[in-house]
Design an enzyme around this catalytic site. Structure first.
Site, PDB file in Angstrom:
ATOM      1  N   ARG A   5      -4.279   8.243  -9.484  1.00 51.41           N
ATOM      2  CA  ARG A   5      -3.667   7.034  -8.888  1.00 51.41           C
ATOM      3  C   ARG A   5      -4.897   6.146  -8.753  1.00 51.41           C
ATOM      4  O   ARG A   5      -5.798   6.361  -8.390  1.00 51.41           O
ATOM      5  CB  ARG A   5      -3.149   7.308  -7.461  1.00 51.41           C
ATOM      6  CG  ARG A   5      -3.076   6.127  -6.703  1.00 51.41           C
ATOM      7  CD  ARG A   5      -2.422   6.564  -5.317  1.00 51.41           C
ATOM      8  NE  ARG A   5      -2.469   5.670  -4.026  1.00 51.41           N
ATOM      9  CZ  ARG A   5      -3.355   5.480  -3.160  1.00 51.41           C
ATOM     10  NH1 ARG A   5      -4.584   6.243  -3.252  1.00 51.41           N
ATOM     11  NH2 ARG A   5      -3.771   4.523  -2.303  1.00 51.41           N
ATOM     12  N   ARG A  48      -5.460  -8.008   6.554  1.00 53.07           N
ATOM     13  CA  ARG A  48      -6.908  -7.425   6.834  1.00 53.07           C
ATOM     14  C   ARG A  48      -7.675  -8.407   7.663  1.00 53.07           C
ATOM     15  O   ARG A  48      -7.559  -9.570   7.660  1.00 53.07           O
ATOM     16  CB  ARG A  48      -7.698  -6.874   5.433  1.00 53.07           C
ATOM     17  CG  ARG A  48      -6.913  -5.871   4.830  1.00 53.07           C
ATOM     18  CD  ARG A  48      -7.815  -5.397   3.443  1.00 53.07           C
ATOM     19  NE  ARG A  48      -7.138  -4.342   2.926  1.00 53.07           N
ATOM     20  CZ  ARG A  48      -7.468  -3.155   3.346  1.00 53.07           C
ATOM     21  NH1 ARG A  48      -8.507  -2.759   4.210  1.00 53.07           N
ATOM     22  NH2 ARG A  48      -6.939  -2.060   2.613  1.00 53.07           N
ATOM     23  N   LYS A 191       7.066   2.776  -2.289  1.00 58.06           N
ATOM     24  CA  LYS A 191       6.030   3.186  -1.282  1.00 58.06           C
ATOM     25  C   LYS A 191       7.082   2.988   0.186  1.00 58.06           C
ATOM     26  O   LYS A 191       7.202   1.899   0.203  1.00 58.06           O
ATOM     27  CB  LYS A 191       4.827   2.824  -1.310  1.00 58.06           C
ATOM     28  CG  LYS A 191       3.839   3.174  -2.206  1.00 58.06           C
ATOM     29  CD  LYS A 191       2.436   2.629  -2.375  1.00 58.06           C
ATOM     30  CE  LYS A 191       1.744   3.113  -1.454  1.00 58.06           C
ATOM     31  NZ  LYS A 191       0.413   2.306  -1.167  1.00 58.06           N
ATOM     32  N   THR A 249      -0.925  10.448   2.250  1.00 55.53           N
ATOM     33  CA  THR A 249      -1.787   9.982   3.502  1.00 55.53           C
ATOM     34  C   THR A 249      -2.227  11.009   4.585  1.00 55.53           C
ATOM     35  O   THR A 249      -1.318  11.872   5.072  1.00 55.53           O
ATOM     36  CB  THR A 249      -1.083   8.945   4.316  1.00 55.53           C
ATOM     37  OG1 THR A 249      -0.408   7.975   3.327  1.00 55.53           O
ATOM     38  CG2 THR A 249      -2.038   8.343   5.141  1.00 55.53           C
TER      39      THR A 249
END
Length: 445
Positions: A5, A48, A191, A249
């Site tokens: 990935r 962010r 996702k 995760t």
């Protein structure tokens, strides 16, 4: 490992190209018994914090401000990279940093700043990921940067896109239309990681080629106790539709710094496998951890051991309906039952990968050796549970191809002399059979 990935949140195209070239070089090695697919994971609309000259230690009860003004980085205020951040939050909202490593209660806001009280303190570093509990940012799922990265993936012929923060099926259709117009044969994995995606799960997964349970952001935007229930539900939906599903995760988070996993992490892998995941994924453990190889080996060993305890061939509730191809599904299911009863592996010959995916869907106890004359199909099949994809040129004669396949398996130690295997021919594109027929044979090596 089966899939590499590329996380487009980090690095640049030059660094990712080096990884792609390395994987392709690895795949060209003739003595390898597995092939590695390449998945490009888009950054998506991440919110962010900005740069700080040095990390800030924040304590419970302290006041701290997030601002949309650029270039702010002080002991009590930092910039946010999202101009609508102030509009998306309200007093009383809980703001989480890095999925909950730190948390802030929103107290008030102005036109350009959000004033908070530190609830869970810690060390705030530069460019940390921000979530608002129960809310998703009002940003497009595919950003301008993502489109540049997607084009990079097309140019370098990656096998999968993992699309971040998918909120509805329209995003998937838009990407698939672009890929079709570009002549790119790349599958789309959605996702599931935002609160907005949950009401649209069925339509999102229907539009896609598979899903990833991205538990980090999912557990930040929704109550954390909902995550295991959603994981089970997403896996169930994907399995019912015949779609690939990945669990990701924090699977071996402790192995970023420690050489052995916690027992809870081992159980986490086993649960994902038992629930029916096609793949389990490592992130920081291999990207920047101290023990990347050990982490991969632990995940591999735990998954194999768990799979060995699962009884295959249970009658699915939607038998013959998952792939909208009733005859092929029935054939794959009964081929699985036959293989399980006789204790054999399955050898399937496929040009499109369809029959190999069908067989994987029914989870036979033995390995599915999928022979294909298309290297793109070979790499794509690397994602599917129980499938060992092998590239081989097909001859015009079925018997010669059968013999060649069994010779390859024997040479690589995958089957032994005297062992029985099930040879399967079926699916959408006939190779050595009449269009309307499917057949299965049991051969001794």
């Amino acid at each position: 490992m089966n899939v590499a990935r590329l996380n487009m949140s980090h690095g640049d195209h030059a660094s990712h190209k080096k990884v792609i070239d390395l994987v392709k070089e690895c795949n060209e090695q003739s003595n390898k018994d597995n092939v590695i697919a390449i998945m490009l994971d888009t950054k998506g609309p991440e919110v962010r914090s900005g740069d700080l000259p040095q990390p800030i230690n924040l304590e419970c009860g302290q006041e701290f401000t997030f601002t949309i003004r650029r270039g702010v980085g002080t002991a009590d205020c930092v910039s946010v990279n999202y101009d609508d951040f102030v509009n998306d939050v309200e007093p009383g909202d809980m703001l989480l940093v890095d999925g909950g490593m730190m948390s802030f209660l929103v107290k008030s806001k102005t036109e350009e700043s959000v004033k908070c009280e530190v609830v869970d303190g810690g060390e705030l570093k530069s460019r940390r990921h921000l979530n608002v509990r129960g809310k998703s940012a009002t940003l497009p799922s595919i950003t301008e940067k993502d489109w540049e990265d997607i084009k990079f993936g097309v140019d370098n012929k990656v096998d999968f896109y993992a699309v971040s923060f998918v909120k509805d099926a329209q995003v998937v259709h838009e990407l698939k239309n672009y890929l079709q117009s570009s002549g790119a044969d790349i599958h789309v994995i959605v996702k599931i990681e935002s609160a907005d995606s949950i009401p649209n799960l069925h339509s999102i997964i229907t539009a896609s080629d598979g899903a990833m349970v991205a538990r980090g952001d999912l557990g930040a935007e929704l109550p954390i106790e909902e995550v295991p229930l959603l994981q089970e539900e997403i896996i169930r939906i994907c399995r019912s539709m015949g779609k690939a599903v990945i669990v990701a995760t924090n699977m071996l988070e402790s192995m970023i710094v420690h050489p052995t996993p916690t027992r809870a992490e081992v159980s986490d892998i086993a649960i994902a496998v038992r629930e029916g995941a096609d793949a389990v994924m490592l992130s920081g453990e291999t990207a920047h951890g101290k023990f990347p190889l050990k982490a991969v080996k632990v995940m591999h060993t735990v998954a194999l051991r768990t799979e060995a305890t699962i009884l295959g061939g249970e009658l699915p509730a939607n038998l013959g309906k998952a792939f909208k191809n009733h005859m092929s599904e029935m054939f794959a299911y009964h081929a699985t039952i036959m293989s399980n009863t006789l204790g054999t592996s399955i050898v399937v010959f496929t040009r499109t990968g369809f029959m190999a995916v069908l067989l994987s869907h029914y989870r036979p106890s033995g390995t599915v050796f999928a022979f294909t004359n298309d290297k793109r199909i070979q790499q794509r099949l690397a994602l599917y549970q129980g499938v060992c994809p092998i590239y081989m040129e097909f001859t015009d004669d079925a018997e010669t191809s059968f013999s060649n396949a069994l010779t390859v398996l024997q040479k690589q130690g995958m089957v032994k002399e005297g062992e029985e295997v099930a040879l399967v021919q079926g699916g959408r594109q006939p190779i050595w059979r009449i269009q309307s027929t499917h057949n299965i044979q049991v051969r001794k090596v």
